[in-house]
Motif scaffolding. Structure first.
Motif, PDB file in Angstrom:
ATOM      1  N   ASP A 106      44.656  39.008   8.711  1.00 47.48           N
ATOM      2  CA  ASP A 106      43.828  38.472   7.633  1.00 47.48           C
ATOM      3  C   ASP A 106      43.387  37.034   7.900  1.00 47.48           C
ATOM      4  O   ASP A 106      42.418  36.558   7.304  1.00 47.48           O
ATOM      5  CB  ASP A 106      44.583  38.517   6.301  1.00 47.48           C
ATOM      6  N   LEU A 107      44.097  36.342   8.788  1.00 50.93           N
ATOM      7  CA  LEU A 107      43.748  34.955   9.089  1.00 50.93           C
ATOM      8  C   LEU A 107      42.586  34.857  10.072  1.00 50.93           C
ATOM      9  O   LEU A 107      42.095  33.765  10.342  1.00 50.93           O
ATOM     10  CB  LEU A 107      44.969  34.214   9.641  1.00 50.93           C
ATOM     11  N   LEU A 139      53.008  33.203   5.535  1.00 50.57           N
ATOM     12  CA  LEU A 139      51.591  33.538   5.482  1.00 50.57           C
ATOM     13  C   LEU A 139      50.815  32.498   4.684  1.00 50.57           C
ATOM     14  O   LEU A 139      49.727  32.065   5.097  1.00 50.57           O
ATOM     15  CB  LEU A 139      51.407  34.926   4.860  1.00 50.57           C
ATOM     16  N   GLU A 140      51.357  32.066   3.547  1.00 52.69           N
ATOM     17  CA  GLU A 140      50.656  31.104   2.700  1.00 52.69           C
ATOM     18  C   GLU A 140      50.455  29.774   3.416  1.00 52.69           C
ATOM     19  O   GLU A 140      49.346  29.221   3.444  1.00 52.69           O
ATOM     20  CB  GLU A 140      51.431  30.881   1.397  1.00 52.69           C
ATOM     21  N   THR A 197      50.596  29.140   6.635  1.00 52.82           N
ATOM     22  CA  THR A 197      49.742  29.309   7.816  1.00 52.82           C
ATOM     23  C   THR A 197      48.286  29.468   7.411  1.00 52.82           C
ATOM     24  O   THR A 197      47.388  28.914   8.052  1.00 52.82           O
ATOM     25  CB  THR A 197      50.205  30.522   8.637  1.00 52.82           C
ATOM     26  N   ARG A 198      48.038  30.194   6.327  1.00 49.88           N
ATOM     27  CA  ARG A 198      46.662  30.399   5.871  1.00 49.88           C
ATOM     28  C   ARG A 198      46.002  29.077   5.474  1.00 49.88           C
ATOM     29  O   ARG A 198      44.819  28.845   5.767  1.00 49.88           O
ATOM     30  CB  ARG A 198      46.621  31.367   4.690  1.00 49.88           C
ATOM     31  N   THR A 217      44.983  27.561   8.782  1.00 52.41           N
ATOM     32  CA  THR A 217      43.919  28.260   9.509  1.00 52.41           C
ATOM     33  C   THR A 217      42.593  28.238   8.738  1.00 52.41           C
ATOM     34  O   THR A 217      41.525  28.277   9.355  1.00 52.41           O
ATOM     35  CB  THR A 217      44.336  29.713   9.827  1.00 52.41           C
ATOM     36  N   ASP A 218      42.649  28.161   7.410  1.00 48.90           N
ATOM     37  CA  ASP A 218      41.411  27.998   6.646  1.00 48.90           C
ATOM     38  C   ASP A 218      40.713  26.698   7.039  1.00 48.90           C
ATOM     39  O   ASP A 218      39.485  26.649   7.180  1.00 48.90           O
ATOM     40  CB  ASP A 218      41.695  27.999   5.143  1.00 48.90           C
TER      41      ASP A 218
END
Length: 355
Positions: free
Chosen positions: A161-162, A135-136, A138-139, A142-143
């Protein structure tokens, strides 16, 4: 008047403007006065004009670069099917100048994912299909996509959440819950069930597998709390150890007659059972990959849950195309069917059931 028979000339006459003005309004080009635009839009509404989005997209003569970020793999049919589906969708839209670039990262390696993500961003993609890492990691990627207003789709693992444009994959919790329910229709009298896991650095292959296991355990806790679930952990990169580990397990657990795994490697156990001539163990696994299918035909795997990998890859490209090229509204969450395959129906399974 039918939309396909409405000519630009008809719209211009009704609006009292030139054909060139109508053309500029339809293609959202500049140099149109407010008054002229309002006249054209009023005429369009009165004539119930619906533009041909495909024709409009062709008229722009623009090229689009889509990127697919996927784990590197050798002879792993699930990811091969994703790539095939995505590539076929691109081929069907080649007249629109759409191309697909596939970029690979090392599975279980967030640093490799981040490196590939940086390389992807340098290419200024028009849209991205992402198979997530952690998640970290990938975030962070995607940010950046959000900052640069680049649409992206998540495939395989859903991370709401992304805020992706869309997600394609199974509802993995429900998939695991379903697998437990199906398994216990035939294993309801058992006291122990084997759960085979493939691990690297203590981790399973994806968040999706974790969610499947969570769904499975929820069902078991709710309905069969007395059944013991015994984990058998196999190292991802040491296949030479598999036979000994499995032999030791079945020798010390002679009353285990059912095995489940939430990855696409059920054939590891299936092929072992064939080699050791064991006929008293039934396996449930995931994905219609060739080795799994062979084990189903030969009777060492009883059930496979289909994931529709080809459809997922194909649908992701179609959705990027619809959103970016045709400016269509997109359905944000798209769950794939959960289907149970057996020896009796596996040959009728169709991976390509989309246009």
């Amino acid at each position: 008047m039918a939309t396909d028979k409405i000519r630009i000339k008809d719209i211009a006459e009704r609006a009292g403007v030139s054909v060139g003005t109508v053309d500029r309004v339809l293609h959202e080009r500049p140099n149109v006065s407010k008054a002229a635009r309002e006249k054209v839009e009023k005429a369009l509404a009165e004539m119930d004009y619906q533009p041909n989005m495909y024709a409009s997209a062709l008229a722009y003569n623009k090229s689009y670069d889509f990127y697919l970020m996927i784990p590197s793999h050798e002879n792993e049919a699930y990811w091969d099917e994703v790539e095939e589906g995505a590539s076929q969708a691109i081929r069907r839209r080649r007249d629109f100048g759409v191309s697909l670039h596939i970029m690979y990262y090392e599975r279980f390696n967030p640093a490799s994912f981040s490196k590939t993500a940086r390389e992807c961003l340098k290419e200024n993609p028009d849209g991205v299909i992402v198979i997530p890492s952690t998640l970290e990691a990938t975030r962070q990627f995607t940010d950046k996509l959000h900052e640069q207003q680049i649409p992206f789709i998540l495939l395989d693992s859903y991370m709401p959440d992304l805020k992706p444009l869309a997600f394609f994959g199974q509802d993995s919790f429900q998939s695991g819950y379903f697998a437990a329910r199906m398994l216990m229709l035939i294993a309801q009298k058992e006291k122990e069930i084997m759960l085979m896991k493939l691990l690297k650095n203590g981790q399973v292959g994806s968040k999706q597998q974790m969610n499947r296991e969570t769904g499975f355990r929820h069902y078991m806790t709710d309905h069969f709390p007395e059944v013991k679930i015994i984990d058998v952990e196999l190292p991802w990169d040491k296949p030479e150890t598999y036979d000994k580990t499995l032999e030791d397990f079945f020798s010390t657990h002679p009353n285990v007659h059912h095995c489940i795994t939430f990855n696409s490697k059920a054939h590891i156990v299936g092929e072992f059972l064939l080699r050791s001539n064991r006929r008293d163990v039934q396996i449930m696994g995931y994905d219609m990959v060739p080795k799994n299918v062979d084990c189903v035909h030969r009777g060492s795997i009883s059930f496979l849950v289909a994931q529709h990998a080809y459809m997922q890859g194909h649908a992701c490209v179609c959705t990027l195309f619809d959103a970016i090229v045709l400016k269509k509204e997109i359905n944000p969450v798209n769950y794939m069917p959960i289907e149970l395959l057996t020896r009796e129906n596996i040959d009728f399974y169709r991976r390509e059931n989309i246009g």
